[in-house]
Structure formats: structure tokens, C-alpha cells
Design a protein around this motif. Structure first.
Motif, PDB file in Angstrom:
ATOM      1  N   GLU A   6       0.860  -1.179   0.000  1.00 19.93           N
ATOM      2  CA  GLU A   6       0.000   0.000   0.000  1.00 19.93           C
ATOM      3  C   GLU A   6       0.894   1.226   0.000  1.00 19.93           C
ATOM      4  O   GLU A   6       1.847   1.310   0.773  1.00 19.93           O
ATOM      5  N   ARG A   9      -0.391   7.927   0.571  1.00 20.80           N
ATOM      6  CA  ARG A   9      -0.778   8.978  -0.375  1.00 20.80           C
ATOM      7  C   ARG A   9       0.181  10.176  -0.310  1.00 20.80           C
ATOM      8  O   ARG A   9       0.465  10.798  -1.313  1.00 20.80           O
ATOM      9  N   ASN A  66      -4.734  -0.390  -6.998  1.00 23.96           N
ATOM     10  CA  ASN A  66      -6.008   0.054  -6.415  1.00 23.96           C
ATOM     11  C   ASN A  66      -7.099  -0.997  -6.596  1.00 23.96           C
ATOM     12  O   ASN A  66      -8.240  -0.692  -6.935  1.00 23.96           O
ATOM     13  N   ASP A  67      -6.725  -2.246  -6.390  1.00 21.28           N
ATOM     14  CA  ASP A  67      -7.625  -3.406  -6.474  1.00 21.28           C
ATOM     15  C   ASP A  67      -8.181  -3.656  -7.873  1.00 21.28           C
ATOM     16  O   ASP A  67      -9.113  -4.437  -8.039  1.00 21.28           O
ATOM     17  N   ALA A  79      -4.626   4.481 -12.790  1.00 21.03           N
ATOM     18  CA  ALA A  79      -5.202   4.064 -11.510  1.00 21.03           C
ATOM     19  C   ALA A  79      -4.613   4.863 -10.357  1.00 21.03           C
ATOM     20  O   ALA A  79      -5.333   5.258  -9.435  1.00 21.03           O
ATOM     21  N   ASP A  83      -6.996   7.791  -8.242  1.00 19.34           N
ATOM     22  CA  ASP A  83      -7.280   7.570  -6.828  1.00 19.34           C
ATOM     23  C   ASP A  83      -6.911   8.776  -5.971  1.00 19.34           C
ATOM     24  O   ASP A  83      -7.055   8.753  -4.771  1.00 19.34           O
TER      25      ASP A  83
END
Length: 86
Positions: A6, A9, A66-67, A79, A83
């Protein structure tokens, strides 16, 4: 097993401008198993890159961003940018 990475951000925002070139310079190679595309294998990871900062190494296989299944390097860039909610 699979490793899930992950991205913080704030780290992505700090290094925003390098994301497209980093993805394309990492020498990604499409990986298929049993006739199905499963992701992209990382070829190069610059020691000072965002990929290195999150722990990706050469030969790691990125399956999704992002899945969302990774269908192309360009899709990964889209992606990541889409996001951005802040």
C-alpha cells in the motif's frame, strides 16, 4: 504467497511527477499463466525510486493497482492518478 503493498498517499504526492517515467523505465514484462494474463513482472528498480521505497524488487509481479487488475503499464498510471482524492 502474494504481497500487498500500500502506498502512502503523501509519499505518492511528494513524488507525483516521477510516476509515469518510473513505471515505463522499470522494464515491465507481461506475465501469463495458463493462457491468462496475471500481471507485469518488474525488471528494473532504481534505488532512489518510489518502487524501491515501497519494497518492490526486480522479478516481483504486480497484479493490480487500487484493487483493479493490471492490464497495462498505462493503466497503472491512470489508476494511481484517479485515486487522488485529496
Amino acid at each position: 504467497g502474494d504481497l500487498r503493498v500500500e502506498l502512502d498517499r503523501s509519499l505518492v504526492k511528494q513524488r507525483w511527477t516521477e510516476i509515469p517515467s518510473m513505471i515505463f523505465s522499470s522494464d515491465l514484462e507481461k506475465v501469463s499463466r495458463d493462457g491468462q494474463d496475471i500481471g507485469y513482472k518488474v525488471g528494473n528498480v532504481a534505488t532512489d525510486s518510489l518502487l524501491a521505497d515501497v519494497g518492490l524488487q526486480p522479478d516481483d509481479i504486480v497484479k493490480s493497482v487500487n484493487d483493479e487488475p493490471l492490464t497495462s503499464p498505462l493503466q497503472a498510471v491512470k489508476a494511481i492518478y484517479s485515486d487522488d482524492t485529496n
